[in-house]
Write a protein that holds these residues in place. Structure first.
Motif, PDB file in Angstrom:
ATOM      1  N   CYS A 223       8.590  15.327 -18.307  1.00 45.11           N
ATOM      2  CA  CYS A 223       9.106  15.907 -17.071  1.00 45.11           C
ATOM      3  C   CYS A 223      10.480  16.518 -17.313  1.00 45.11           C
ATOM      4  N   GLY A 224      10.968  17.229 -16.322  1.00 48.57           N
ATOM      5  CA  GLY A 224      12.294  17.837 -16.359  1.00 48.57           C
ATOM      6  C   GLY A 224      13.016  17.567 -15.053  1.00 48.57           C
ATOM      7  N   HIS A 225      13.559  18.617 -14.447  1.00 50.08           N
ATOM      8  CA  HIS A 225      14.104  18.632 -13.088  1.00 50.08           C
ATOM      9  C   HIS A 225      15.453  17.945 -12.921  1.00 50.08           C
ATOM     10  N   TRP A 226      15.674  16.816 -13.562  1.00 51.98           N
ATOM     11  CA  TRP A 226      16.817  15.961 -13.245  1.00 51.98           C
ATOM     12  C   TRP A 226      17.887  16.129 -14.324  1.00 51.98           C
ATOM     13  N   SER A 227      18.640  17.209 -14.237  1.00 55.17           N
ATOM     14  CA  SER A 227      19.634  17.485 -15.275  1.00 55.17           C
ATOM     15  C   SER A 227      20.741  16.446 -15.300  1.00 55.17           C
ATOM     16  N   ALA A 228      21.054  15.848 -14.156  1.00 53.59           N
ATOM     17  CA  ALA A 228      22.107  14.824 -14.112  1.00 53.59           C
ATOM     18  C   ALA A 228      21.668  13.529 -14.802  1.00 53.59           C
ATOM     19  N   LEU A 229      20.380  13.326 -14.956  1.00 51.78           N
ATOM     20  CA  LEU A 229      19.879  12.177 -15.714  1.00 51.78           C
ATOM     21  C   LEU A 229      20.110  12.380 -17.201  1.00 51.78           C
ATOM     22  N   ILE A 240      13.312  15.590 -20.168  1.00 58.04           N
ATOM     23  CA  ILE A 240      13.912  16.468 -21.175  1.00 58.04           C
ATOM     24  C   ILE A 240      14.696  17.635 -20.580  1.00 58.04           C
ATOM     25  N   ASP A 241      15.108  17.541 -19.314  1.00 62.86           N
ATOM     26  CA  ASP A 241      16.056  18.530 -18.791  1.00 62.86           C
ATOM     27  C   ASP A 241      17.455  18.072 -19.185  1.00 62.86           C
ATOM     28  N   GLY A 247      25.786  24.005 -19.175  1.00 58.89           N
ATOM     29  CA  GLY A 247      26.599  23.859 -20.366  1.00 58.89           C
ATOM     30  C   GLY A 247      26.232  22.653 -21.198  1.00 58.89           C
ATOM     31  N   GLY A 248      25.055  22.095 -20.960  1.00 57.48           N
ATOM     32  CA  GLY A 248      24.549  21.002 -21.773  1.00 57.48           C
ATOM     33  C   GLY A 248      23.817  21.554 -22.980  1.00 57.48           C
ATOM     34  N   SER A 249      22.551  21.208 -23.087  1.00 60.66           N
ATOM     35  CA  SER A 249      21.752  21.697 -24.204  1.00 60.66           C
ATOM     36  C   SER A 249      20.340  21.972 -23.724  1.00 60.66           C
ATOM     37  N   LEU A 250      19.608  22.724 -24.546  1.00 61.14           N
ATOM     38  CA  LEU A 250      18.182  22.933 -24.328  1.00 61.14           C
ATOM     39  C   LEU A 250      17.458  22.102 -25.369  1.00 61.14           C
ATOM     40  N   THR A 251      16.507  21.293 -24.895  1.00 59.75           N
ATOM     41  CA  THR A 251      15.862  20.312 -25.775  1.00 59.75           C
ATOM     42  C   THR A 251      14.381  20.598 -25.931  1.00 59.75           C
ATOM     43  N   ALA A 252      13.900  20.444 -27.165  1.00 58.93           N
ATOM     44  CA  ALA A 252      12.474  20.454 -27.466  1.00 58.93           C
ATOM     45  C   ALA A 252      12.113  19.117 -28.098  1.00 58.93           C
TER      46      ALA A 252
END
Length: 275
Positions: A223-229, A240-241, A247-252
């Protein structure tokens, strides 16, 4: 052959391309899973949509809340917010082609022993139950009367699942859970009021994945959606958001062995905000 799950893109096309180069993604060999929110808030939503559309033979995605917002706006049922960045999609010559394709994408997928959904699943839902519920909404979105769904898409009610729900109340709760959910309150209801970090959440709220007796615990959920997590990888949840937009990162994550790949991103939006 490898399957890479990548977190929310939100119009961040340049980091997306850089991450694909980093993992040496091969469209003729590998597969991408995208957690939804392809568009909005970032600067290159149209480029993201066009790339995924052109590579749909090697890409699977689920719809996120920003994708549905774009679709609702395009049909005249949603308001463009001051921080939306979807004008390039709406004005594009190929807008109808892209949006008709986007509208027919799933809310949830299940393959290779993994499920993927943008936000999460209500604790009452098993994987099989959730797939059936997602299919109900997908049928509406791809059907001839899909505009009726967008006309009543927005809203936070109902907040508690029961099987007797019908029509738009039923579909809205399914959509809100799968594309907007973070927390369940002490009464067992979906709570959409708090969007921040887990450590600062009110005591009355539990993250959806931590609710005791959650019926989907036997299947790992991407899942994604929750960047603050932030990035959170456990046995049964791969959140994986990692906040590329902020200004964080993009994750695979490579699903075959859960190897992680991360690319630092410039802050396209003010750091500290949440979606």
């Amino acid at each position: 052959m490898a399957t890479y799950a990548i977190g929310d893109l939100q119009g961040c096309f340049t980091p997306f391309m850089a991450l694909l180069r980093q993992i040496e993604f091969n469209p003729g060999r590998d597969t991408l899973w995208l957690t939804g929110d392809l568009v909005n808030r970032g600067p290159e939503s149209l480029a993201v949509l066009r790339w995924v559309f052109e590579h749909q033979d090697c890409t699977q995605m689920v719809l996120g809340n920003h994708d549905l917002h774009l679709l609702a706006v395009s049909e005249g049922y949603g308001k463009i917010h001051s921080d939306d960045t979807i004008g390039d999609v709406l004005d594009a010559a190929d807008s109808k082609l892209l949006l008709d394709w986007l509208r027919c994408q799933p809310l949830m997928i299940y393959e290779q022993g993994y499920a993927m959904v943008h936000a999460g699943l209500l604790p009452e839902w098993s994987i099989n139950k959730a797939l059936r519920l997602a299919e109900e909404v997908e049928d509406e979105l791809s059907g001839k009367d899909y505009r009726k769904l967008f006309a009543k898409l927005y809203g936070n009610k109902p907040s508690r699942w029961h099987g007797e729900l019908k029509g738009m109340d039923r579909w809205r709760l399914i959509i809100n859970a799968m594309t907007r959910m973070r927390f369940i309150n002490s009464d067992g209801e979906l709570d959409l009021s708090y969007k921040g970090e887990l450590d600062s959440a009110p005591a009355s709220l539990q993250p959806w994945f931590a609710v005791e007796g959650r019926r989907s615990m036997d299947t790992p959920i991407v899942c994604g959606h929750w960047s603050a997590l932030g990035l959170m990888l456990t046995e049964d949840v791969l959140a994986i958001d990692s906040g590329c937009l902020w200004g964080g990162s993009l994750t695979a994550v490579r699903l075959e062995d859960r190897a992680q790949f991360s690319l630092p991103c410039p802050p396209y939006r003010q750091i500290g905000k949440v979606k």
